[in-house]
Design a protein around this motif. Structure first.
Motif, PDB file in Angstrom:
ATOM      1  N   GLU A  55       0.835  -1.207   0.000  1.00  0.00           N
ATOM      2  CA  GLU A  55       0.000   0.000   0.000  1.00  0.00           C
ATOM      3  C   GLU A  55       0.866   1.251   0.000  1.00  0.00           C
ATOM      4  O   GLU A  55       0.617   2.197  -0.748  1.00  0.00           O
ATOM      5  CB  GLU A  55      -0.914  -0.017   1.234  1.00  0.00           C
ATOM      6  N   LEU A  58       2.226   2.088  -3.398  1.00  0.00           N
ATOM      7  CA  LEU A  58       1.226   2.670  -4.296  1.00  0.00           C
ATOM      8  C   LEU A  58       0.983   4.131  -3.952  1.00  0.00           C
ATOM      9  O   LEU A  58       0.791   4.968  -4.825  1.00  0.00           O
ATOM     10  CB  LEU A  58      -0.088   1.888  -4.216  1.00  0.00           C
ATOM     11  N   ARG A  59       0.999   4.425  -2.656  1.00  0.00           N
ATOM     12  CA  ARG A  59       0.777   5.822  -2.247  1.00  0.00           C
ATOM     13  C   ARG A  59       1.928   6.705  -2.724  1.00  0.00           C
ATOM     14  O   ARG A  59       1.712   7.834  -3.149  1.00  0.00           O
ATOM     15  CB  ARG A  59       0.629   5.911  -0.720  1.00  0.00           C
ATOM     16  N   LEU A  69      -4.724   8.073  -6.510  1.00  0.00           N
ATOM     17  CA  LEU A  69      -4.503   6.730  -5.969  1.00  0.00           C
ATOM     18  C   LEU A  69      -5.553   5.758  -6.485  1.00  0.00           C
ATOM     19  O   LEU A  69      -5.274   4.591  -6.716  1.00  0.00           O
ATOM     20  CB  LEU A  69      -4.535   6.795  -4.439  1.00  0.00           C
ATOM     21  N   VAL A  70      -6.761   6.277  -6.708  1.00  0.00           N
ATOM     22  CA  VAL A  70      -7.840   5.380  -7.106  1.00  0.00           C
ATOM     23  C   VAL A  70      -7.586   4.805  -8.508  1.00  0.00           C
ATOM     24  O   VAL A  70      -7.903   3.647  -8.773  1.00  0.00           O
ATOM     25  CB  VAL A  70      -9.214   6.084  -6.986  1.00  0.00           C
ATOM     26  N   ASP A  71      -6.960   5.590  -9.383  1.00  0.00           N
ATOM     27  CA  ASP A  71      -6.614   5.077 -10.716  1.00  0.00           C
ATOM     28  C   ASP A  71      -5.596   3.951 -10.595  1.00  0.00           C
ATOM     29  O   ASP A  71      -5.703   2.911 -11.243  1.00  0.00           O
ATOM     30  CB  ASP A  71      -5.991   6.187 -11.573  1.00  0.00           C
ATOM     31  N   TYR A  73      -4.917   2.156  -7.949  1.00  0.00           N
ATOM     32  CA  TYR A  73      -5.529   1.014  -7.264  1.00  0.00           C
ATOM     33  C   TYR A  73      -6.416   0.237  -8.237  1.00  0.00           C
ATOM     34  O   TYR A  73      -6.435  -0.991  -8.217  1.00  0.00           O
ATOM     35  CB  TYR A  73      -6.353   1.528  -6.084  1.00  0.00           C
ATOM     36  N   GLY A  74      -7.099   0.978  -9.110  1.00  0.00           N
ATOM     37  CA  GLY A  74      -7.949   0.322 -10.109  1.00  0.00           C
ATOM     38  C   GLY A  74      -7.139  -0.571 -11.023  1.00  0.00           C
ATOM     39  O   GLY A  74      -7.522  -1.709 -11.294  1.00  0.00           O
ATOM     40  N   THR A  77      -5.795  -3.649  -9.112  1.00  0.00           N
ATOM     41  CA  THR A  77      -6.755  -4.709  -8.810  1.00  0.00           C
ATOM     42  C   THR A  77      -7.328  -5.323 -10.073  1.00  0.00           C
ATOM     43  O   THR A  77      -7.909  -6.391 -10.024  1.00  0.00           O
ATOM     44  CB  THR A  77      -7.916  -4.183  -7.937  1.00  0.00           C
ATOM     45  N   PHE A  78      -7.157  -4.632 -11.219  1.00  0.00           N
ATOM     46  CA  PHE A  78      -7.736  -5.143 -12.464  1.00  0.00           C
ATOM     47  C   PHE A  78      -6.950  -6.335 -12.988  1.00  0.00           C
ATOM     48  O   PHE A  78      -7.507  -7.355 -13.374  1.00  0.00           O
ATOM     49  CB  PHE A  78      -7.760  -4.027 -13.509  1.00  0.00           C
ATOM     50  N   TYR A  79      -5.623  -6.217 -12.985  1.00  0.00           N
ATOM     51  CA  TYR A  79      -4.803  -7.268 -13.585  1.00  0.00           C
ATOM     52  C   TYR A  79      -4.478  -8.360 -12.587  1.00  0.00           C
ATOM     53  O   TYR A  79      -4.119  -8.085 -11.448  1.00  0.00           O
ATOM     54  CB  TYR A  79      -3.518  -6.655 -14.146  1.00  0.00           C
ATOM     55  N   LYS A  80      -4.577  -9.576 -13.055  1.00  0.00           N
ATOM     56  CA  LYS A  80      -4.362 -10.709 -12.164  1.00  0.00           C
ATOM     57  C   LYS A  80      -2.893 -10.828 -11.760  1.00  0.00           C
ATOM     58  O   LYS A  80      -2.566 -11.372 -10.713  1.00  0.00           O
ATOM     59  CB  LYS A  80      -4.816 -11.996 -12.857  1.00  0.00           C
ATOM     60  N   LEU A  84      -2.041  -7.503  -4.100  1.00  0.00           N
ATOM     61  CA  LEU A  84      -1.918  -6.509  -3.032  1.00  0.00           C
ATOM     62  C   LEU A  84      -1.510  -7.176  -1.722  1.00  0.00           C
ATOM     63  O   LEU A  84      -1.344  -6.518  -0.708  1.00  0.00           O
ATOM     64  CB  LEU A  84      -3.234  -5.761  -2.837  1.00  0.00           C
TER      65      LEU A  84
ATOM     66  N   PHE B 144     -13.424   2.684  -9.862  1.00  0.00           N
ATOM     67  CA  PHE B 144     -13.705   1.260 -10.039  1.00  0.00           C
ATOM     68  C   PHE B 144     -12.535   0.434  -9.535  1.00  0.00           C
ATOM     69  O   PHE B 144     -11.374   0.825  -9.676  1.00  0.00           O
ATOM     70  CB  PHE B 144     -13.941   0.954 -11.515  1.00  0.00           C
ATOM     71  N   ASN B 146     -11.127  -3.849  -9.083  1.00  0.00           N
ATOM     72  CA  ASN B 146     -11.275  -5.234  -9.536  1.00  0.00           C
ATOM     73  C   ASN B 146     -11.887  -5.298 -10.920  1.00  0.00           C
ATOM     74  O   ASN B 146     -12.033  -4.278 -11.590  1.00  0.00           O
ATOM     75  CB  ASN B 146     -12.096  -6.067  -8.544  1.00  0.00           C
ATOM     76  N   PRO B 156      -9.686   3.542  -2.559  1.00  0.00           N
ATOM     77  CA  PRO B 156      -8.581   2.591  -2.541  1.00  0.00           C
ATOM     78  C   PRO B 156      -8.398   1.995  -1.140  1.00  0.00           C
ATOM     79  O   PRO B 156      -8.503   2.715  -0.150  1.00  0.00           O
ATOM     80  CB  PRO B 156      -7.367   3.440  -2.928  1.00  0.00           C
ATOM     81  N   PHE B 157      -8.168   0.728  -1.088  1.00  0.00           N
ATOM     82  CA  PHE B 157      -7.910  -0.024   0.147  1.00  0.00           C
ATOM     83  C   PHE B 157      -9.083   0.019   1.122  1.00  0.00           C
ATOM     84  O   PHE B 157      -8.925  -0.336   2.283  1.00  0.00           O
ATOM     85  CB  PHE B 157      -6.639   0.477   0.849  1.00  0.00           C
TER      86      PHE B 157
END
Lengths: 297, 225
Positions: A55, A58-59, A69-71, A73-74, A77-80, A84, B144, B146, B156-157
């Motif tokens: 975390e 990422l920050r 951060l949300v981009d 994080y997106g 979490t999108f790619y396998k 995290l 968004f 996942n 986030p988190f």
């Protein structure tokens, strides 16, 4: 069996959140300065360094790249590929694609789950194994396929699994130098006095070593290199810190054996030695730099 | 100017106009859920489907994202469009049966029966709140996460975002109310309007809902219990 060194190098050093050095993240960011498009490359490097995306990292990435951060994080979490959570030392990927499925992959996964006492997607408590399932590895004719630490195993049966896990614990990477054909011994001599550097009294990797006099930071002593071309094993009489440039002299004529040319990777002077049978070998004089080249005549 | 035909009525619009804008200009109603003026088009809910083209080449497109083209023939209420729209609404209703907005739309389109298993999801992933946060509030606190069936909207988190100013815009705009008031879990709260009052609204006896976009306010419901 396929060998994928880059995957192997991802093996996790079990870092906790506190271990993250902001400098390391900044270094990774510096390497990818192409702007917005480099996010995935940056995340990949962080994942390879830590085994997962912490975390805190990422920050830092968000702060330094001015992306929200949300981009990030997106994407994470999108790619396998990205995780995290810390992964285990050994990564097991069991294929559950259609072909593997009909050949009994679910039973293989169930057996793996039972032996490791975890569910798919989880990591064992001792942080040894992480079990993941993938939807296809593209080796459908060989199914069920299981990949452990970058090594592919085909037609895996439930009865093989215990053996595979035991092998994984030992590690697949232990290369038996004696049997590896890519590694062979060479005898080298001084470019000035043509005396051999062969040190019969001191063996490395089972062969007489290459003995040189070395000086670094005013300290002098003997450094012995493995005579196997491709082996990086070294024995030193005194501590040489990683990254230091060492100046080497011939133990017979005391002449400096460094070359005029520089290492293409790190810029340190190369040292050159004559190879018995013709040609020369040049190695980088920086401790830890693995650059070497062999010019055969 | 681009000339096109909507429901066999000729219209000319400026380049870059979407079918939705052109149809609304002519007064043809097209229901929308994830479209809002002032926010970029996203085409998530598919409620605004219209039929373009003719004969076997006719296809359904989302009118909010499809720019008008020269000579295009659009049908906003053909049998095929209405059937598709009804199905979309029925599916949306199945995921968020408690949403007043979706219930009203479903009722207006003559859905009297629910054929699908109700999921009580609280979110249809229309992205209105994400766009609201980013484009109007200039915050980008939620987004968004996942993918596939695990896709969700949030911070986030799952911790309160530093960027979030607790404006409540996301909850105001939400047609399904995913970001329900979480006053009972203040560390996850996004609005927090009531929590910021002194004394906080759950502690106060007679509190009018002036800071709360929720109807009914979950915190108030808890207080009543």
């Amino acid at each position: 069996m396929m060998q994928q060194k880059d995957v192997v190098s991802q093996k996790v050093n079990n870092h906790s959140q506190d271990d993250i050095n902001p400098e390391d993240i900044l270094k990774i960011l510096d390497e990818h300065s192409e702007g917005m498009g480099s996010l995935i490359a940056v995340l990949e490097d962080i994942q390879i360094k830590y085994g997962y995306l912490p975390e805190k990292a990422l920050r830092i990435v968000s702060e330094k790249t001015n992306r929200s951060l949300v981009d990030i994080y997106g994407v994470a979490t999108f790619y396998k590929f990205f995780s995290l959570h810390p992964k285990g030392k050994h990564l097991i990927c069991a294929c559950l694609g259609t072909a593997c499925h009909v050949r009994g992959a679910p039973r293989v996964v169930a057996e793996l789950e039972q032996q490791l006492s975890i569910k798919a997607g989880q990591t064992t408590e001792d942080k040894e194994f992480t079990l993941e399932t993938v939807n296809c590895l593209g080796a459908c004719a060989l199914g069920p396929v299981v990949v452990i630490d970058g090594h592919y195993f085909s037609k895996v049966r439930r009865s093989n699994i215990k053996q595979l896990l035991d092998k994984a614990r030992e590690g697949f990477d232990k290369v038996d130098i004696g049997k590896d054909e890519r590694i062979f011994p060479i005898e080298v001599s001084c470019v000035h006095c043509k005396h051999s550097f062969k040190d019969e009294e001191f063996s490395i990797d089972g062969y007489p070593s290459i003995g040189l006099n070395a000086a670094v930071n005013g300290k002098k002593g003997r450094v012995r290199l493995s005579s196997l071309y491709g082996s990086y094993n070294v024995s030193t009489e005194f501590e040489i810190p990683q990254g230091m440039v060492v100046s080497f002299t011939c133990p017979h004529c005391n002449a400096e054996i460094s070359d005029v040319s520089e290492c293409p990777d790190c810029g340190a002077p190369l040292i050159s030695m004559l190879v018995k049978g013709g040609g020369a070998v040049r190695i980088c004089s920086r401790r830890g730099c693995k650059n070497h080249m062999l010019d055969l005549v | 100017m681009i000339k096109l035909t909507i429901n066999s009525l000729d219209v000319s619009v400026e380049k870059g106009t979407t079918i939705l804008e052109a149809a609304r200009f002519l007064g043809f109603p097209i229901p929308t859920l994830c479209h809002m003026e002032g926010l970029s088009s996203y085409g998530a809910c598919r409620l605004c489907v219209v039929e373009i083209g003719e004969g076997p080449r006719a296809k359904l497109v989302s009118s909010c994202t499809y720019p008008a083209e020269e000579g295009m023939k659009v049908r906003t209420a053909s049998a095929r469009v209405l059937k598709a729209r009804k199905m979309i609404l029925e599916l949306l209703l199945a995921s968020c049966p408690q949403s007043k907005t979706i219930q009203d739309l479903a009722s207006a389109h003559g859905i009297r029966q629910q054929r699908f298993k109700q999921e009580y999801e609280d979110c249809i992933l229309c992205g209105l709140c994400v766009r609201m946060c980013q484009e109007q509030m200039m915050a980008k606190a939620i987004g968004f996460r996942n993918r596939g069936e695990k896709r969700s909207i949030g911070t986030p988190f799952d911790v309160k975002s530093d960027i979030c100013r607790l404006c409540g815009g996301c909850m105001y705009i939400c047609p399904a109310c995913q970001l329900r008031c979480t006053y009972n879990e203040p560390q996850k709260a996004i609005c927090g309007g009531c929590a910021n009052l002194t004394p906080p609204c759950v502690d106060k006896e007679q509190f009018d809902d002036m800071m709360c976009y929720m109807d009914p306010c979950v915190a108030c419901e808890i207080k009543k219990d």
